[in-house]
Design a protein around this motif. Structure first.
Motif, PDB file in Angstrom:
ATOM      1  N   SER A 614       0.832  -1.198   0.000  1.00 13.70           N
ATOM      2  CA  SER A 614       0.000   0.000   0.000  1.00 13.70           C
ATOM      3  C   SER A 614       0.870   1.253   0.000  1.00 13.70           C
ATOM      4  O   SER A 614       1.962   1.272   0.580  1.00 13.70           O
ATOM      5  CB  SER A 614      -0.917   0.013   1.227  1.00 13.70           C
ATOM      6  OG  SER A 614      -1.793  -1.085   1.210  1.00 13.70           O
ATOM      7  N   GLY A 615       0.371   2.295  -0.639  1.00 14.92           N
ATOM      8  CA  GLY A 615       1.080   3.568  -0.643  1.00 14.92           C
ATOM      9  C   GLY A 615       2.253   3.554  -1.600  1.00 14.92           C
ATOM     10  O   GLY A 615       2.226   2.889  -2.648  1.00 14.92           O
ATOM     11  N   THR A 625       5.296   2.738  -6.566  1.00 17.56           N
ATOM     12  CA  THR A 625       4.029   2.200  -6.084  1.00 17.56           C
ATOM     13  C   THR A 625       3.915   0.795  -6.667  1.00 17.56           C
ATOM     14  O   THR A 625       4.637   0.430  -7.594  1.00 17.56           O
ATOM     15  CB  THR A 625       2.827   3.034  -6.541  1.00 17.56           C
ATOM     16  OG1 THR A 625       2.750   2.986  -7.982  1.00 17.56           O
ATOM     17  CG2 THR A 625       2.948   4.475  -6.083  1.00 17.56           C
TER      18      THR A 625
END
Length: 1024
Positions: A614-615, A625
């Protein structure tokens, strides 16, 4: 005449019961139309009885040609839409819609009862179903109004046959090209003997997937002895009664469509409930009807047992549940961390009613009011909003009744859904580190449960709080609570489907059956004599990254992963097997991804890895990402992973819970797993699929005993086993040899002298000569040589215990380089802090020892969890901080025979850590507002963080803690230190302790040696 114990006797017994006790009719082969696969006699008798005018107007029976046209259209609709759809909704013929089933009546509705009684349930034995092969016969076929709904193949253990033979018969002799056995023409196919039952909803020859339909016995597979008959007679005496099967038809069976957004192709799956699902949902509905709102129920069903379907079926039926002609619940609220459960419930509901007017998704607190005002009967929300829903139920909607269904935590697919969320209700606080179940419990604990709501909690892993909150008090045969000696009561789930049963039934796979643990050893040491100054915060981050993410270790582990995948995994599941690499942080996941990608490319492999986190994160100066690395949007990860060339999924805190991918066969673990997290993570492997016969876990970090302990609380019998892996080292040798820093003669001479215990005067000249040759190299060659030398030593130590063969040349080179590398001068930019720090420390050793592949066995007994501790010392004396000095004075008595570099320094560091922990804000809050267990958790977290912060000056303490040094009696240094810090710092809320209180004492037998000691010379024995 003796009893008929043959198969035809078994068949007669079932048919007689269905006809004489359940009101079935018995059909004959003369009634059956082989061309259209229907009981033609009963089909038209039913239509004439229930819809005579329509038959006349449609002229269906006027001529053979009209009848044939009707039967052909009905047959096409049965093939296209399925018998479930036709029975529920009928089908349109010309200008009329004909009905093929009359629904169960509501209580007191006489006309509806009369219509329901028009339904014709029938059974035909030895059905000759094939027009082409007239002698082929099915043991039993059950019809509803002339339409076939169930087939059965029967076997009899008295004649040495069982359900396995029936399953084989379905796969080999029952051709799905025959209309009767084609997809959707029947609801379910049962393989039945006198001991067990298996079921299948789509026959596909060898690809047919049969699942158990058994009650379970002693929390395992099979069925309990039946004092009143045959073990499997619940099938015809219970499930196949008219009323029970009508409930299944109206509320459970369904065809689910799954459309591929990329190809536009739609696939279909027919679902029939398993026995434990029917049992649990039926029990909950019966109790809710009897007990009304304001109750709590706990369902403990194993991972992979179909909780999502159970929840959907329960939600659908709770909406219409009535008592005395009134709905018991006005609204059903489903609380989950799984966004995709919304789709699943909608797919289930639309089989029975209009979705748009029934189901809504509460994305925000205000959505609740809107959805209620719109009359939505089922509202789905996530845990974030649950607190607001509780408030609204208790206030604005206190005159309405609610059923709240709580799904267990499945949040990692979308990252942390509750990042940095602290909700305070009645002084109870939870953190985003808590799993979903704990968050729910914390929220509800601080607020009395609304009396106008009933709670239905589903989980595979109930904690003590969950049991206490939602469980059922254990009672005797008279309904009286069974009390402990202290007068307290025990609680249990209202219904249980254990992992033991799921595994023994082969509905899920045993993820601990093939488990290979690795034990890693490494020691970070200072390699310079002076103590240069660095920015403390920056140095801590650099050192931590260096210790936890050494690139050489990752590269070699990646090599092992790829080698193992190629040799043992890729051809599993008919060449479709997938693997997952579980890492503890995003940075590590990215490093693993690129290392695995490199290994695959060097093999010229057709396969590729993908990554999930995530992120965003920075790596090698670039921001990444998961979408950027993978080359497609995050939402497509699950779908793309099912396609080639993607075979290995690297994850960091994602897809470790709630991810159901049957093709996932192997897991490579490089993350510490505890308790529920261990069970949930490894259980990602347990989903069954055709040709999936086993799973494999290769664990680089966890202790099998810890994994065993984690599973034993929620499991009921588990087993573990072993394997080895290989990798090559010649590439590193090829990098070093052209630089001519050493020769074969140098290596052979040095090692021979070394192993013969030669004096330093004989050894040092050889090493020093090689050092001078190293100094003469160009900068890039220095970097490459030192990197390769360190890599070789680490790699060989890592692999030496698991290679199936030995190499004298590698062994000698390892000995030589182990002593050469420390004497090589550092290289790099002297002004670069990062390089200075890295060059000033080194991994003294890095070695991973593979244990034998094992099968972890778990205790075959119910696990008891202790109740939630109250705010008391529970008999453990808790000293004040000022007593820590006295404790440290005894430090030498406990650890004195360990080769600490500076024992006084270790004492000071422990004192400093205790001071830091005592000042930790989260720890202070836990002491003041929470119970002792939460305070203990915060103390341990703060202790670990303090050790990390002081790692640059406290490497010896860090190594002893991280390596979890053990004594001869197997006492843990880590546990000793955590106990010491907690008992020295803990204060009960608003109850300051006096100096006179007891000092905490330790009974620890010190180990012979510590990880932090100086290593003995290679090949030498330590003195006792």
């Amino acid at each position: 005449m003796p009893s008929n114990t043959k198969e035809n006797g078994f068949e007669t017994l079932i048919v007689n019961w269905l006809v004489n006790e359940n009101g079935y009719e018995q059909g004959t082969n003369a009634d059956y139309n082989q061309e259209y696969a229907i009981d033609e006699e009963r089909l038209f008798r039913y239509l004439q009885s229930t819809q005579p005018r329509d038959l006349v107007e449609l002229r269906i029976l006027d001529t053979p040609a009209e009848k044939k046209k009707f039967l052909e259209r009905l047959s096409r609709k049965l093939s296209d839409q399925g018998v479930i759809e036709i029975l529920r909704k009928g089908f349109k013929y010309k200008n009329k819609t004909l009905e093929f089933y009359q629904v169960l009546p509501s209580k007191g509705n006489q006309r509806a009862q009369e219509l329901y009684d028009e339904n014709i349930f029938s059974v035909t034995r030895q059905l000759q179903y094939s027009k082409e092969y007239g002698r082929l016969a099915l043991d039993l076929c059950i019809f509803l109004n002339g339409l076939p709904i169930i087939t059965m193949e029967l076997k009899n253990q008295f004649t040495l046959q069982n359900t396995a033979d029936a399953v084989k018969q379905y796969k080999t002799d029952r051709d799905p090209a025959e209309k009767l056995f084609s997809f959707k023409r029947c609801i379910v196919h049962f393989a039945v003997d006198d001991n067990e039952i298996m079921m299948c909803t789509e026959l596909k020859k060898d690809d047919s997937y049969f699942m158990p339909f058994n009650k379970g016995f002693e929390d395992g597979a099979g069925n309990p002895p039946n004092p009143n008959g045959i073990k499997t007679d619940y099938l015809w005496k219970d499930i196949l009664t008219k009323s029970e099967f009508s409930k299944i038809l109206e509320n459970y069976v369904q065809i689910v469509a799954d459309k591929d957004e990329d190809t536009g192709k739609t696939s279909y799956k027919q679902i029939f409930p398993r026995y434990h699902q029917l049992k649990a949902v039926t029990m909950l509905l019966d109790r809710a009807k009897k007990e009304g709102a304001g109750q709590r129920y706990l369902i403990q069903h194993s991972a992979g047992s179909g909780k999502s379907n159970s929840i959907a079926w329960l939600a659908h039926q709770l909406v219409t549940l009535q008592n005395g002609g009134r709905n018991i619940f006005d609204t059903v609220i489903v609380v989950t961390d799984r966004i995709n459960l919304d789709k699943q419930i909608k797919n289930t509901i639309k089989q029975f009613t209009q979705v748009s007017s029934t189901v809504g998704w509460a994305k925000s607190a205000s959505d609740l009011h809107t959805l209620l005002d719109e009359g939505k009967k089922i509202i789905i929300t996530i845990v974030h909003k649950f607190q607001f829903i509780l408030n609204d139920i208790s206030t604005a909607y206190k005159n309405r009744t609610f059923a709240i269904i709580i799904d267990e935590a499945h949040s990692s697919q979308n990252g942390s859904l509750a990042a940095k969320m602290n909700i305070v209700i009645s002084g109870n606080v939870y953190t985003d580190d808590d799993d979903f179940e704990d968050k729910i419990n914390t929220i509800i604990e601080g607020k009395k449960m609304a009396q106008n709501a009933s709670y239905f909690a589903f989980t595979a892993t109930p904690k003590n709080k969950t049991l206490e909150m939602f469980g059922e008090i254990i009672t005797d045969e008279n309904g009286n609570p069974i009390l402990n000696e202290d007068g307290t009561k025990k609680a249990k789930p209202h219904d249980v489907y254990t992992m033991k049963q799921a595994i023994e039934e082969k509905f899920i796979l045993d993820v601990l059956k093939y488990y290979t643990p690795y034990q890693s050893y490494y020691h970070l040491i200072k390699t310079v004599n002076d103590d240069p100054l660095f920015d403390k915060k920056r140095a801590n981050k650099i050192l931590r990254s260096y210790v936890e993410s050494d690139p050489h270790a990752i590269e070699e582990k990646a090599g092992i992963i790829v080698e193992h995948f190629y040799n043992n995994v890729r051809m599993k599941i008919k060449g479709k097997a997938r693997a997952m690499v579980v890492t503890h942080q995003i940075q590590r996941a990215i490093e693993y991804y690129f290392a695995i990608k490199k290994e695959l490319e060097e093999r010229k492999s057709q396969y590729k890895p993908m990554i999930a986190f995530s992120g965003e994160a920075r790596y090698n100066g670039e921001t990444y990402t998961e979408a950027k690395i993978n080359g497609f949007p995050s939402a497509k990860i699950e779908k793309e992973f099912r396609k080639d060339p993607y075979r290995i999924l690297v994850v960091a805190d994602k897809f470790q819970t709630g991810y159901d991918e049957p093709l996932l066969q192997t897991m490579y673990v490089d993350k510490k797993l505890f308790d529920i997290k261990a069970v949930q993570t490894l259980s990602r492997l347990n989903r069954c699929a055709p040709y999936k016969t086993d799973t494999f876990v290769l664990d680089f970090i966890n202790n099998p005993a810890d994994i065993q302990k984690s599973f034993e609380r929620y499991y009921k019998t588990t087993v573990l086993s072993g394997e080895t892996d290989a990798n090559k080292l010649n590439d590193l040798i090829d990098n070093m040899e052209p630089m001519q820093v050493y020769s074969d003669d140098d290596v052979n001479t040095f090692v021979e002298l070394y192993l013969n215990n030669a004096d330093r005067e004989q050894l040092d000249p050889i090493i020093d000569r090689c050092v001078e040759l190293f100094k003469a190299l160009e900068y890039d060659d220095k970097v490459e040589f030192k990197k390769s030398a360190k890599g070789f030593v680490r790699t060989y130590n890592f692999l030496s215990s698991i290679l199936p063969y030995g190499s004298p040349d590698w062994e000698k080179l390892s000995i030589f380089l182990t002593l050469l590398v420390p004497k090589l001068p550092k290289v790099g930019d002297e002004n670069d802090d990062y390089k200075k720090i890295i060059e000033s420390v080194d991994l003294d050793s890095y070695r991973v020892v593979a244990q034998q592949t094992m099968s972890i066995s778990l205790a075959n007994e119910d696990a008891e969890v202790k109740p939630v501790p109250v705010q008391t010392d529970i008999g453990i004396p808790v000293p004040e901080l000022d007593t820590l000095t006295h404790i440290l004075e005894s430090f030498h008595d406990v650890w004195g025979n360990c080769d600490w570099t500076d024992e006084d320094k270790i004492k000071r560091q422990i004192q400093e850590i205790a001071e830091e922990v005592k000042k930790d804000e989260r720890y202070q809050n836990a002491m003041q507002f929470s119970d002792i267990q939460n305070a203990r958790d915060e103390s341990e977290r703060a202790t670990w963080e303090a050790i990390l912060r002081n790692m640059s000056s406290g490497m010896e303490l860090y190594t002893a803690y991280q390596g979890d040094t053990r004594s001869r009696r197997n006492q843990s240094f880590r546990d000793w230190l955590l106990d010491l810090i907690f008992n020295a710092t803990y204060q009960k809320p608003s109850t300051p302790k006096s100096d006179a209180e007891n000092v905490y004492s330790f009974d620890y037998e010190p180990p012979v040696s510590m990880v932090a000691e100086d290593p003995a010379p290679y090949g030498a024995k330590k003195e006792d």
